[in-house]
Design a protein around this motif. Structure first.
Motif, PDB file in Angstrom:
ATOM      1  N   SER A   1       8.731  -4.972  15.104  1.00  0.00           N
ATOM      2  CA  SER A   1       8.256  -3.659  14.255  1.00  0.00           C
ATOM      3  C   SER A   1       6.971  -3.513  14.250  1.00  0.00           C
ATOM      4  O   SER A   1       6.129  -2.246  14.184  1.00  0.00           O
ATOM      5  CB  SER A   1       8.869  -3.834  12.722  1.00  0.00           C
ATOM      6  OG  SER A   1      10.051  -3.704  12.661  1.00  0.00           O
TER       7      SER A   1
ATOM      8  N   ASP B   1      13.390   2.361  14.890  1.00  0.00           N
ATOM      9  CA  ASP B   1      13.351   1.220  14.615  1.00  0.00           C
ATOM     10  C   ASP B   1      14.635   0.841  13.771  1.00  0.00           C
ATOM     11  O   ASP B   1      14.925   1.386  13.019  1.00  0.00           O
ATOM     12  CB  ASP B   1      11.912   0.726  13.577  1.00  0.00           C
ATOM     13  CG  ASP B   1      11.780  -0.800  13.442  1.00  0.00           C
ATOM     14  OD1 ASP B   1      12.878  -1.402  13.485  1.00  0.00           O
ATOM     15  OD2 ASP B   1      10.820  -1.271  12.965  1.00  0.00           O
TER      16      ASP B   1
ATOM     17  N   ASP C   1      15.295  -1.250  11.727  1.00  0.00           N
ATOM     18  CA  ASP C   1      14.875  -1.343  10.270  1.00  0.00           C
ATOM     19  C   ASP C   1      15.016  -0.084   9.490  1.00  0.00           C
ATOM     20  O   ASP C   1      15.677  -0.326   8.299  1.00  0.00           O
ATOM     21  CB  ASP C   1      13.342  -2.081   9.935  1.00  0.00           C
ATOM     22  CG  ASP C   1      13.380  -3.461  10.739  1.00  0.00           C
ATOM     23  OD1 ASP C   1      14.301  -3.967  11.026  1.00  0.00           O
ATOM     24  OD2 ASP C   1      12.154  -3.778  10.641  1.00  0.00           O
TER      25      ASP C   1
HETATM   26 MG    MG Z   1      11.581  -5.381  12.207  1.00  0.00          MG
END
Ligand code: MG
Ligand code: ADP
Length: 576
Positions: free
Chosen positions: A271, A360, A362
């Motif tokens: 990230s 991402d 996430d």
């Molecule tokens: Mg990450």
């Protein structure tokens, strides 16, 4: 007809009272002394121009009481007095760099004074607080006019305006007293970053990360570089070199167009790399670590954002039908789900003209990203309205030329569609495309759910969407914009870095309508093109001509993101 406007206008500027001969530094000093102890409201008489030795002070707006937001003024330093060599402001990029370094010097200088300036942090934006126009330095300041209760403290006001201000101009805004090598280094660095970004498209790259770049930040709330970070090193297979105008040759990782995956174990820096790419649309200050990390100017980070409003977006590539029975080529909701919000944001980013998407895992909606073989088996296609991005990512590139860089450590299915795979291992970056290709030859058993990414419908926004009767424009950090009666949530617009950009968005929305760019006939894309053309021509004045507060010129994509999140947005028609 009454002649109101022209009556109290002196030769020098707005609202200037008569007797300009006294409007000098000495005149100001005399006036402040004579006002000492008078009622606070008399500060208003300072409005207008005051000529100092080598510069002019214009008091533009005076606060009504000591607790109100600071008064606003502008300082104009003549080119002869400022004396900056013309090569430092020879083109708009260098001029922005010079403004960036000067405003930071001013900021340092004004610490512990009643004067304040919007200097920004790691990114060097085109902002209203400092502009260089043909060698003239224009500086917008806040000044907190000192009071004792409800009366004027003329002594302190004299200290601020007649001492701190000229001292600041002398030490921070003149070439002869500047730290000249620092100024040059700063301007050259901004120009290099900009030049590097311009090299990307002609070389079929979407991003570049220099060898030695420092990507991680100190914390989620501190954007300065992490100390003792592992500096970036490009995988040999992706290393490219460029010659920059000032720094000369640089080397680093070139990320080609197409589909790039970033994989690797949790906490290995995936990230962090993506976030550095997100901010590659900006030029960073020397020492930031990301001076030579760039992506194309049309790169947009997209994420899931449940709860957002979506208004008349054609999400049909992603969503085939809905349980409510409503059509998906004209999809509206006041409360989107994770998957529909992300689908809408992708369609909107492409509509606004993005050619590179960043995602991402996430912050993405899993059910929009993947649907594996077993789930395809268990839930028949006709009971699953969503087409996963996995099956659209390649058509999006092939048909629309939109590349994707995506962090995806959790699903190997994307290996089937990736052009290249980067792996992060203990913050070091490797290319593992060959191994991923070999693995992808073993079938997963899943079948493709889409052959193409169809054209989506072009939307024509209604100018009545935006309040234009001088609405209050205010930013709440980078999280929200207040525009008159509306609040626009911007927390999920992750490439915003500065509250002044948020203010700029609010002003630009109003200006787009007032100046007839958003006129009820242009599509969103055309409105943004018209806005960009205005910015190219008129700089900050394209955002707002009269506003005396602080703002930065927003990018078209964040402007579009705010328009799309405006709860009063109305789409009048489609242009099919
Ligand atoms: Mg990450
Ligand atoms: P991932 O997305 O792979 O789970 P992150 O990018 O969130 O991992 O990074 C995990 C942690 O490692 C963060 O605290 C980040 O600041 C730190 N980090 C990332 N890159 C580096 C680096 N190059 N050097 C030192 N620390 C790093």
């Amino acid at each position: 007809m009454a002649q109101r406007a022209s009556n109290n206008r002196g030769p020098g500027g707005r609202g200037q009272p008569a007797n300009p001969s006294k409007r000098t530094a000495q005149g100001l000093r005399d006036q402040l002394r004579s006002m000492h102890g008078a009622s606070y409201g008399r500060y208003k008489s300072l409005t207008g121009n005051w000529s100092f030795d080598g510069f002019t002070l214009e008091v533009q707006r005076v606060q009504p009481d000591p607790y109100a937001p600071a008064s606003r003024c502008e300082v104009r330093v003549d080119p002869g007095h400022a004396g900056f060599p013309s090569d430092l402001w020879a083109n708009p990029v260098r001029a922005r760099g010079l403004a960036g370094v000067l405003v930071r010097a001013v900021h340092r200088r004004l610490k512990d004074s009643r004067l304040s300036v919007d200097a920004g942090r790691q990114q060097v934006l085109d902002r209203s607080s400092c502009q260089i126009v043909d060698g003239t330095v224009l500086l917008r300041l806040g000044i907190d006019m000192p009071g004792r209760g409800r009366s004027i403290d003329g002594k302190q006001a004299e200290q601020a305006l007649c001492r701190d201000l000229p001292d600041m101009v002398e030490s921070a805004l003149r070439w002869h007293s500047a730290d000249q090598s620092r100024v040059r280094e700063f301007v050259d660095s901004i120009e290099d970053t900009d030049a590097l970004r311009r090299e990307l498209a002609p070389n079929n790259l979407v991003a570049f990360v220099a060898d030695g770049a420092v990507l991680p930040r100190r914390s989620g709330i501190d954007d300065r570089p992490l100390q003792q970070a592992v500096p970036f090193t490009s995988p040999e297979s992706l290393r490219v070199e460029f010659d920059l105008p000032n720094r000369g040759r640089v080397s680093g990782m070139g990320v080609p167009e197409g589909i790039s995956l970033i994989v690797g174990g949790g906490f290995h820096g995936k990230s962090t790399l993506l976030r550095a790419l997100e901010h590659g649309i900006y030029d960073h200050v020397p020492g930031d670590g990301r001076e030579l990390v760039v992506c194309t100017h049309d790169t947009v980070k997209v994420r899931a954002e449940d709860g957002r409003r979506v208004h008349r977006v054609d999400v049909s590539p992603f969503v085939s039908h809905l349980p409510t029975g409503s059509g998906t080529s004209d999809f509206s909701t006041d409360n989107a789900s994770g998957s529909t919000s992300q689908a809408a944001s992708i369609v909107e980013a492409v509509e606004a003209g993005s050619r590179t998407l960043l995602l991402d895992e996430d912050t993405a909606a899993t059910n929009l990203m993947i649907r594996d073989a077993r789930m395809q088996e268990l839930v028949a296609k006709d009971s699953e309205p969503l087409t996963p991005f996995l099956d659209l990512i390649r058509p999006l590139y092939q048909r629309h030329g939109v590349s994707t860089v995506m962090v995806m450590g959790g699903s190997g299915d994307y290996m089937d569609v990736a052009d290249r795979v980067l792996m992060l291992d203990s913050y070091r970056c490797y290319e593992v495309t060959e191994r991923a290709r070999a693995l992808a030859t073993t079938p997963t058993g899943r079948h493709r759910e889409a052959e193409t990414f169809p054209d989506t419908r072009a939307r024509v926004p209604d100018p009545r969407s935006v309040e234009t009767d001088r609405p209050k424009v205010r930013s709440r950090g980078t999280d929200a914009l207040t525009l008159g009666q509306s609040t626009v949530e911007l927390r999920a617009v992750e490439q915003l870095v500065d509250p002044s950009q948020v203010t700029g968005i609010g002003l630009a929305l109003v200006t787009c309508v007032r100046a007839g760019l958003l006129d009820g006939t242009r599509t969103v894309h055309e409105v943004l093109d018209a806005f960009d053309a205005e910015v190219a021509k008129r700089g900050i004045h394209a955002v707002d001509d009269r506003y005396v507060g602080d703002f930065a010129v927003p990018r078209r994509f964040e402007l579009a993101a705010a328009l799309n999140r405006l709860r009063t947005l109305r789409i009048g028609a489609f242009r099919d």
